[in-house]
Design an enzyme around this catalytic site. Structure first.
Site, PDB file in Angstrom:
ATOM      1  N   ASP A 101       1.089  -1.033   0.123  1.00 19.66           N
ATOM      2  CA  ASP A 101       0.133  -0.377  -0.181  1.00 19.66           C
ATOM      3  C   ASP A 101       1.165   1.157  -0.016  1.00 19.66           C
ATOM      4  O   ASP A 101       1.981   1.386   0.384  1.00 19.66           O
ATOM      5  CB  ASP A 101      -1.259  -0.508   1.238  1.00 19.66           C
ATOM      6  CG  ASP A 101      -0.036  -0.373   2.234  1.00 19.66           C
ATOM      7  OD1 ASP A 101       1.174  -0.582   2.983  1.00 19.66           O
ATOM      8  OD2 ASP A 101      -0.809  -0.968   2.895  1.00 19.66           O
TER       9      ASP A 101
ATOM     10  N   ASN B 209      -7.697  -3.667  14.534  1.00 27.37           N
ATOM     11  CA  ASN B 209      -9.266  -3.766  14.071  1.00 27.37           C
ATOM     12  C   ASN B 209      -9.171  -4.343  12.791  1.00 27.37           C
ATOM     13  O   ASN B 209      -9.982  -5.308  12.061  1.00 27.37           O
ATOM     14  CB  ASN B 209      -9.724  -2.150  13.363  1.00 27.37           C
ATOM     15  CG  ASN B 209      -8.485  -1.547  12.941  1.00 27.37           C
ATOM     16  OD1 ASN B 209      -8.165  -2.097  11.590  1.00 27.37           O
ATOM     17  ND2 ASN B 209      -9.411  -1.120  11.521  1.00 27.37           N
TER      18      ASN B 209
ATOM     19  N   HIS C 257      -6.980  -5.006   9.808  1.00 25.61           N
ATOM     20  CA  HIS C 257      -6.982  -4.543   8.620  1.00 25.61           C
ATOM     21  C   HIS C 257      -5.389  -5.248   7.764  1.00 25.61           C
ATOM     22  O   HIS C 257      -4.454  -4.984   8.778  1.00 25.61           O
ATOM     23  CB  HIS C 257      -6.545  -3.037   8.332  1.00 25.61           C
ATOM     24  CG  HIS C 257      -5.591  -2.377   9.063  1.00 25.61           C
ATOM     25  ND1 HIS C 257      -6.645  -1.310   9.657  1.00 25.61           N
ATOM     26  CD2 HIS C 257      -4.598  -2.055   8.533  1.00 25.61           C
ATOM     27  CE1 HIS C 257      -4.990  -0.827   9.878  1.00 25.61           C
ATOM     28  NE2 HIS C 257      -4.291  -1.262   9.547  1.00 25.61           N
TER      29      HIS C 257
ATOM     30  N   GLU D 111      -9.636  -2.164   5.386  1.00 25.28           N
ATOM     31  CA  GLU D 111     -10.651  -1.678   7.348  1.00 25.28           C
ATOM     32  C   GLU D 111     -11.349  -2.752   7.047  1.00 25.28           C
ATOM     33  O   GLU D 111     -12.041  -2.901   5.764  1.00 25.28           O
ATOM     34  CB  GLU D 111     -11.051   0.044   6.666  1.00 25.28           C
ATOM     35  CG  GLU D 111      -9.954   1.043   6.959  1.00 25.28           C
ATOM     36  CD  GLU D 111      -9.316   1.534   8.123  1.00 25.28           C
ATOM     37  OE1 GLU D 111      -9.244  -0.066   8.663  1.00 25.28           O
ATOM     38  OE2 GLU D 111      -8.299   2.059   8.106  1.00 25.28           O
TER      39      GLU D 111
HETATM   40  C1  GLP Z   1      -0.685  -0.005   8.947  1.00 25.55           C
HETATM   41  C2  GLP Z   1      -0.188  -0.424   7.861  1.00 25.55           C
HETATM   42  C3  GLP Z   1      -0.095  -1.549   7.337  1.00 25.55           C
HETATM   43  C4  GLP Z   1       0.301  -2.510   9.323  1.00 25.55           C
HETATM   44  C5  GLP Z   1      -0.891  -1.638   9.696  1.00 25.55           C
HETATM   45  C6  GLP Z   1      -0.216  -1.608  11.299  1.00 25.55           C
HETATM   46  O1  GLP Z   1      -1.823  -0.053   9.033  1.00 25.55           O
HETATM   47  N1  GLP Z   1      -1.150  -0.200   6.433  1.00 25.55           N
HETATM   48  O2  GLP Z   1       0.186  -2.696   6.694  1.00 25.55           O
HETATM   49  O3  GLP Z   1      -0.149  -4.031   9.062  1.00 25.55           O
HETATM   50  O4  GLP Z   1       0.033  -0.432   9.671  1.00 25.55           O
HETATM   51  O5  GLP Z   1       1.163  -1.293  11.557  1.00 25.55           O
HETATM   52  P1  GLP Z   1       2.102  -1.837  12.916  1.00 25.55           P
HETATM   53  O6  GLP Z   1       2.973  -2.513  13.129  1.00 25.55           O
HETATM   54  O7  GLP Z   1       2.906  -0.467  13.137  1.00 25.55           O
HETATM   55  O8  GLP Z   1       1.085  -1.863  14.309  1.00 25.55           O
END
Ligand code: GLP
Length: 235
Positions: free
Chosen positions: A67, A136, A138, A143
């Site tokens: 993304d 959540n 995702h 989402e």
């Molecule tokens: C963002 C990214 C996800 C990632 C998520 C959790 O939303 N788009 O790919 O998994 O963050 O991030 P973290 O590892 O910092 O909790």
């Protein structure tokens, strides 16, 4: 689904790095699906260590990231392109032209989504897709909603995701409200999937692994994939 619990974040990072490294050793022209967020940083550090030891060669590897924020170009320090360069690409011998992310600064976002979708389809999906997970549920930026997205699309981020992301932005910087993300269908094309999560994600990992398969917990769809490894750090 293989489910592994580790005693520490360091152990989780080492296991994930070993899987990424093994993929590159076994198939030097692998398509690696990569993720951002804080969770994969330790794994990327270990991969770089393996590279520095002379164990890995990325000259034929291609990468596709999950993304990118809408509105940020690659010079923006908050862009995922910038993150990937800083945390991985700048430290290994991968060719920049073999590293792919959606272009969040594209003028026509619909065209950009379909370009990125076709690119990944052209590769036949990722050989190994690394995933983190949001609180959540995702994955990428899919989402919770009432359906699974088939292809790359523009997602409007939820308030809780914007809030979670804002910790990485400086005061005064605008936190993006939209992102281009691989759809669930795009992610599920990967031949192998590795989902990593820190101890703070214990509850959502429980739902992902043992709960109902529902787009309200997007990661739960991974139960339908034939080759998924989930690593959760207990501490
Ligand atoms: C963002 C990214 C996800 C990632 C998520 C959790 O939303 N788009 O790919 O998994 O963050 O991030 P973290 O590892 O910092 O909790």
């Amino acid at each position: 689904m293989r489910f592994i619990e580790t005693d520490s974040y360091g152990e989780l990072s080492l296991l994930a790095a070993n899987m990424l490294s093994a993929q590159v050793i076994l198939k030097p022209d692998s398509i690696l699906g990569l993720a951002t967020g804080s969770t994969p940083i330790g794994a990327y550090e270990q991969v770089i260590e393996n590279y520095n030891r002379g164990l890995l060669d990325f000259s034929e590897v291609k990468t596709v990231n999950l993304d990118e924020y809408v509105g940020l170009d690659e010079r923006n320090r908050q862009s995922y392109r910038y993150f990937m360069s800083k945390n991985l690409f700048d430290h290994i011998n991968i060719k920049k032209e073999n590293t792919y992310l959606p272009n969040g600064a594209a003028e026509n976002l619909d065209e950009e989504c379909s370009r990125y979708q076709k690119l990944i389809e052209g590769f036949g999906g990722a050989d190994l897709q690394l995933l983190g997970i949001g609180r959540n549920g995702h994955i990428g930026f899919n989402e919770p909603t009432d359906y699974f997205s088939r292809e790359v699309y523009v997602e409007k981020l939820t308030e809780s995701t914007i809030e979670a992301n804002s910790r990485l932005f400086d005061a005064g910087e605008t936190v993006p409200t939209h992102a281009i993300t691989m759809g669930i269908g795009t992610i599920m094309r990967a031949k192998k999937i590795l989902l990593i999560a820190g101890a703070d994600k214990k509850d959502i990992i429980e739902k992902t692994v043992n709960g109902k398969i529902t787009p309200l917990v997007p990661a739960s769809v991974l139960q339908l994939h034939s080759d998924v490894t989930v690593i959760l750090s207990k501490n």
